[in-house]
Design a protein around this motif. Sequence first.
Motif, PDB file in Angstrom:
ATOM      1  N   THR A 170     -16.421   4.464   9.736  1.00  0.00           N
ATOM      2  CA  THR A 170     -15.003   4.289   9.444  1.00  0.00           C
ATOM      3  C   THR A 170     -14.521   5.428   8.555  1.00  0.00           C
ATOM      4  O   THR A 170     -15.203   5.828   7.612  1.00  0.00           O
ATOM      5  N   THR A 205       0.851  -1.186   0.000  1.00  0.00           N
ATOM      6  CA  THR A 205       0.000   0.000   0.000  1.00  0.00           C
ATOM      7  C   THR A 205       0.897   1.251   0.000  1.00  0.00           C
ATOM      8  O   THR A 205       2.106   1.136   0.138  1.00  0.00           O
ATOM      9  N   ASP A 261      -4.784   3.683   6.429  1.00  0.00           N
ATOM     10  CA  ASP A 261      -4.615   2.698   5.362  1.00  0.00           C
ATOM     11  C   ASP A 261      -5.944   2.003   5.055  1.00  0.00           C
ATOM     12  O   ASP A 261      -6.464   1.234   5.867  1.00  0.00           O
ATOM     13  N   SER A 262      -6.482   2.265   3.883  1.00  0.00           N
ATOM     14  CA  SER A 262      -7.780   1.691   3.500  1.00  0.00           C
ATOM     15  C   SER A 262      -7.727   0.172   3.398  1.00  0.00           C
ATOM     16  O   SER A 262      -8.735  -0.513   3.612  1.00  0.00           O
ATOM     17  N   MET A 269      -8.329  -1.348   6.810  1.00  0.00           N
ATOM     18  CA  MET A 269      -9.744  -1.239   7.154  1.00  0.00           C
ATOM     19  C   MET A 269     -10.573  -2.250   6.358  1.00  0.00           C
ATOM     20  O   MET A 269     -11.518  -2.856   6.882  1.00  0.00           O
ATOM     21  N   LYS A 270     -10.216  -2.434   5.108  1.00  0.00           N
ATOM     22  CA  LYS A 270     -10.950  -3.380   4.263  1.00  0.00           C
ATOM     23  C   LYS A 270     -10.799  -4.804   4.781  1.00  0.00           C
ATOM     24  O   LYS A 270     -11.758  -5.587   4.767  1.00  0.00           O
ATOM     25  N   ILE A 290     -11.045   6.898   6.465  1.00  0.00           N
ATOM     26  CA  ILE A 290      -9.688   6.666   5.961  1.00  0.00           C
ATOM     27  C   ILE A 290      -8.975   8.015   5.926  1.00  0.00           C
ATOM     28  O   ILE A 290      -9.194   8.840   5.033  1.00  0.00           O
ATOM     29  N   LYS A 291      -8.146   8.236   6.937  1.00  0.00           N
ATOM     30  CA  LYS A 291      -7.462   9.521   7.044  1.00  0.00           C
ATOM     31  C   LYS A 291      -6.369   9.429   8.109  1.00  0.00           C
ATOM     32  O   LYS A 291      -6.433   8.579   9.005  1.00  0.00           O
TER      33      LYS A 291
END
Length: 305
Positions: A144, A35, A116-117, A120-121, A146-147
């Motif tokens: 949620t 990533t 990190d997306s 989270m995914k 993403i930041k």
Amino acid sequence: MVNKAVKATISSLRDYISYDDEPDESYRILRRIKTPYQKIAVVKLKNGKVLIYGDGYVMFGTTEDDNIWAEAMVHIPMAVAKKRRRILMIGGGGGITTREVLRYRKVKEITVVDIDSVMMKLGKKLKPLVKFNKGALNNRKVRTVIKDGRAYVEKNRKKWDAIIIDIPEPSHDAPGLRRLFSKEFYRLLKRRLAPGGAVTIACSTLSIMPEYHSSIVATLKAAGFHVLPYHIDVMKKYGEDWGFVVAARRRLSPRRIRLRVPTRFLKSAKLKKIFTIPRKYRRKWRRWKIQTDRNHVLANIHERH
């Protein structure tokens, strides 16, 4: 003699699974993902458990120690906070700590922030992990985001009853993380706490670098917090003693802390012990320094160990 192709394969593997953190038992790598922020490996152990690695080191998984860690991260600040309606979590993309927060019926809103997306995914869609976290990140009460955690708090004027920060240690490879451990950031968190609120921060491994733990305690105090350091001794099982700290804008006493939900590993009878830092760590504990936005106090400690 090891040929060049084998050497290249081993080198590539170490980018995802470090030698120090390689599982003791046989394992299979299910996925490798690069990533913008890290190299992630999804690993399945022989016993069926799953581990998620970030830049070579275990971040979380579906093991018993993940349950112990989650209880320590969540139930102490939730016991300290006077209300438990709105919760902010920075890190925790695996959803395990979120699962524990959802055990409190009065919780109305949980905001989980991760840079990190992909992490989270995984917490939302990787089947073994979703089963383990009970679908926490897909719960209707959970939002949620993403930041970067610092950027989110700077731009968001909301106030939270509990703020839970579970992120990796700052290092010279990831120097930007220091801004999530600095005096300046902790002052910002103080302004974002609702009356009676509490903050908790993961402080790495007390048994390996006690001065890392005490430096976070000292930095929180410099930001104006009252603090209680605590630890979870899992030396017999895992050869480690984990460090944490809970902080608030009011004085805190371990004697007044009462767990508010039943827990499997964190027991009320042991609370006095977890709030007592063992004498064997005290010599290095005194070597604290204040982390700021500009220095590298915690990264330097991490580098030495």
